[in-house]
Write a protein that holds these residues in place. Sequence first.
Motif, PDB file in Angstrom:
ATOM      1  N   GLY A   7       0.847  -1.190   0.000  1.00 34.37           N
ATOM      2  CA  GLY A   7       0.000   0.000   0.000  1.00 34.37           C
ATOM      3  C   GLY A   7       0.877   1.232   0.000  1.00 34.37           C
ATOM      4  N   ARG A   8       0.296   2.380   0.325  1.00 38.19           N
ATOM      5  CA  ARG A   8       1.091   3.606   0.289  1.00 38.19           C
ATOM      6  C   ARG A   8       1.563   4.076   1.662  1.00 38.19           C
ATOM      7  NH1 ARG A   8      -3.992   6.280   0.110  1.00 38.19           N
ATOM      8  NH2 ARG A   8      -3.931   7.986   1.585  1.00 38.19           N
ATOM      9  N   ASP A   9       1.095   3.455   2.755  1.00 42.93           N
ATOM     10  CA  ASP A   9       1.463   3.862   4.106  1.00 42.93           C
ATOM     11  C   ASP A   9       2.663   3.055   4.601  1.00 42.93           C
ATOM     12  OD1 ASP A   9       1.673   4.479   6.816  1.00 42.93           O
ATOM     13  OD2 ASP A   9      -0.484   4.406   7.165  1.00 42.93           O
ATOM     14  N   ALA A  10       3.800   3.720   4.705  1.00 40.18           N
ATOM     15  CA  ALA A  10       5.040   3.052   5.118  1.00 40.18           C
ATOM     16  C   ALA A  10       5.001   2.615   6.581  1.00 40.18           C
ATOM     17  CB  ALA A  10       6.236   3.972   4.887  1.00 40.18           C
ATOM     18  N   GLN A  11       4.085   3.166   7.386  1.00 43.53           N
ATOM     19  CA  GLN A  11       4.004   2.795   8.793  1.00 43.53           C
ATOM     20  C   GLN A  11       3.396   1.409   8.992  1.00 43.53           C
ATOM     21  OE1 GLN A  11       5.305   4.691  11.257  1.00 43.53           O
ATOM     22  NE2 GLN A  11       6.010   6.041   9.612  1.00 43.53           N
ATOM     23  N   VAL A  53       5.908  -0.356  -0.136  1.00 41.15           N
ATOM     24  CA  VAL A  53       5.169   0.876  -0.390  1.00 41.15           C
ATOM     25  C   VAL A  53       5.154   1.238  -1.869  1.00 41.15           C
ATOM     26  CG1 VAL A  53       5.099   3.352   0.143  1.00 41.15           C
ATOM     27  CG2 VAL A  53       5.743   1.717   1.916  1.00 41.15           C
ATOM     28  N   LEU A  54       3.957   1.622  -2.340  1.00 44.22           N
ATOM     29  CA  LEU A  54       3.790   2.188  -3.677  1.00 44.22           C
ATOM     30  C   LEU A  54       3.578   3.690  -3.510  1.00 44.22           C
ATOM     31  CD1 LEU A  54       1.325  -0.398  -5.268  1.00 44.22           C
ATOM     32  CD2 LEU A  54       3.754  -0.126  -5.770  1.00 44.22           C
ATOM     33  N   ARG A  61      -3.306   7.418  -5.412  1.00 38.18           N
ATOM     34  CA  ARG A  61      -4.536   6.696  -5.753  1.00 38.18           C
ATOM     35  C   ARG A  61      -4.552   5.276  -5.192  1.00 38.18           C
ATOM     36  NH1 ARG A  61      -4.237   7.318 -11.844  1.00 38.18           N
ATOM     37  NH2 ARG A  61      -2.086   7.271 -11.229  1.00 38.18           N
ATOM     38  N   VAL A  62      -3.428   4.815  -4.654  1.00 41.65           N
ATOM     39  CA  VAL A  62      -3.364   3.504  -4.002  1.00 41.65           C
ATOM     40  C   VAL A  62      -3.833   3.688  -2.563  1.00 41.65           C
ATOM     41  CG1 VAL A  62      -1.763   1.725  -3.174  1.00 41.65           C
ATOM     42  CG2 VAL A  62      -1.510   2.663  -5.465  1.00 41.65           C
ATOM     43  N   SER A  63      -4.563   2.728  -2.056  1.00 44.38           N
ATOM     44  CA  SER A  63      -5.046   2.806  -0.670  1.00 44.38           C
ATOM     45  C   SER A  63      -3.879   2.760   0.305  1.00 44.38           C
ATOM     46  CB  SER A  63      -5.993   1.638  -0.373  1.00 44.38           C
ATOM     47  OG  SER A  63      -7.190   1.778  -1.096  1.00 44.38           O
ATOM     48  N   ARG A 106      -5.503  -7.408 -10.038  1.00 44.56           N
ATOM     49  CA  ARG A 106      -5.712  -6.058 -10.573  1.00 44.56           C
ATOM     50  C   ARG A 106      -6.334  -5.176  -9.502  1.00 44.56           C
ATOM     51  NH1 ARG A 106      -7.891  -8.595 -15.974  1.00 44.56           N
ATOM     52  NH2 ARG A 106      -6.218  -8.072 -17.393  1.00 44.56           N
ATOM     53  N   PHE A 107      -5.801  -3.966  -9.373  1.00 45.79           N
ATOM     54  CA  PHE A 107      -6.399  -2.936  -8.518  1.00 45.79           C
ATOM     55  C   PHE A 107      -6.037  -1.592  -9.130  1.00 45.79           C
ATOM     56  CE2 PHE A 107      -2.291  -4.098  -6.790  1.00 45.79           C
ATOM     57  CZ  PHE A 107      -1.664  -2.887  -6.509  1.00 45.79           C
ATOM     58  N   GLY A 108      -7.047  -0.716  -9.222  1.00 52.78           N
ATOM     59  CA  GLY A 108      -6.834   0.556  -9.916  1.00 52.78           C
ATOM     60  C   GLY A 108      -6.322   0.286 -11.320  1.00 52.78           C
TER      61      GLY A 108
END
Length: 190
Positions: free
Chosen positions: A53-57, A62-63, A67-69, A121-123
């Motif tokens: 996902g996009r949250d490194a925590q 991480v992406l 637009r990624v969750s 597939r996502f987004g």
Amino acid sequence: MMNVSQTLETEEDLLSCLRLQLHHPQQSTKGQFSLLPVGRRATHSADDALRLGRDAQVCSYVLLDPRVSRKQLALQAYRRPESPDLLFCIQNLSQKGRMSVNGRVLGYLERLDLPDKALVRFGEYELLVRREPGEARASFEVEFEVLAVPPSRETTSGVPSMTPVSETSHPTALTSAGPLEVDESLICYS
């Protein structure tokens, strides 16, 4: 007396490996894969879900894409009783985004056992997940690769082609919740 060659390890134990091959249509301009360990294997604990996902925590990988969750998906290792194989399931962690696995849509928190090869597939992302068998231990390896061509255009031989995968494998539910178009100009005789 024991021979020296019998006591030395000649080959390392091979861990199971998840090969994650990613594609995004604008990947050359966005840099969304810059935080992934592309081209090298990383070891991941089998009792900890691999989160993307996009949250490194909270995510293992991480992406960089707004637009990624925050938490997009999770891959969890497991074993069946009496089996030495390490298997994986996938779970959709996105509340807003839809995800499909081999054409099957997964809603929020739904999970699915993965076959040895699966197209996720996502987004606008396509992720080809391949499981390479190895020793089922307390960890497994992960290897990321960025593909120039979407994995949905891959043929069964593994060689990319310009022919897309059939429409039945592309879930229309991801792009439209409405009915399919019908050509009303066709005349039907009964």
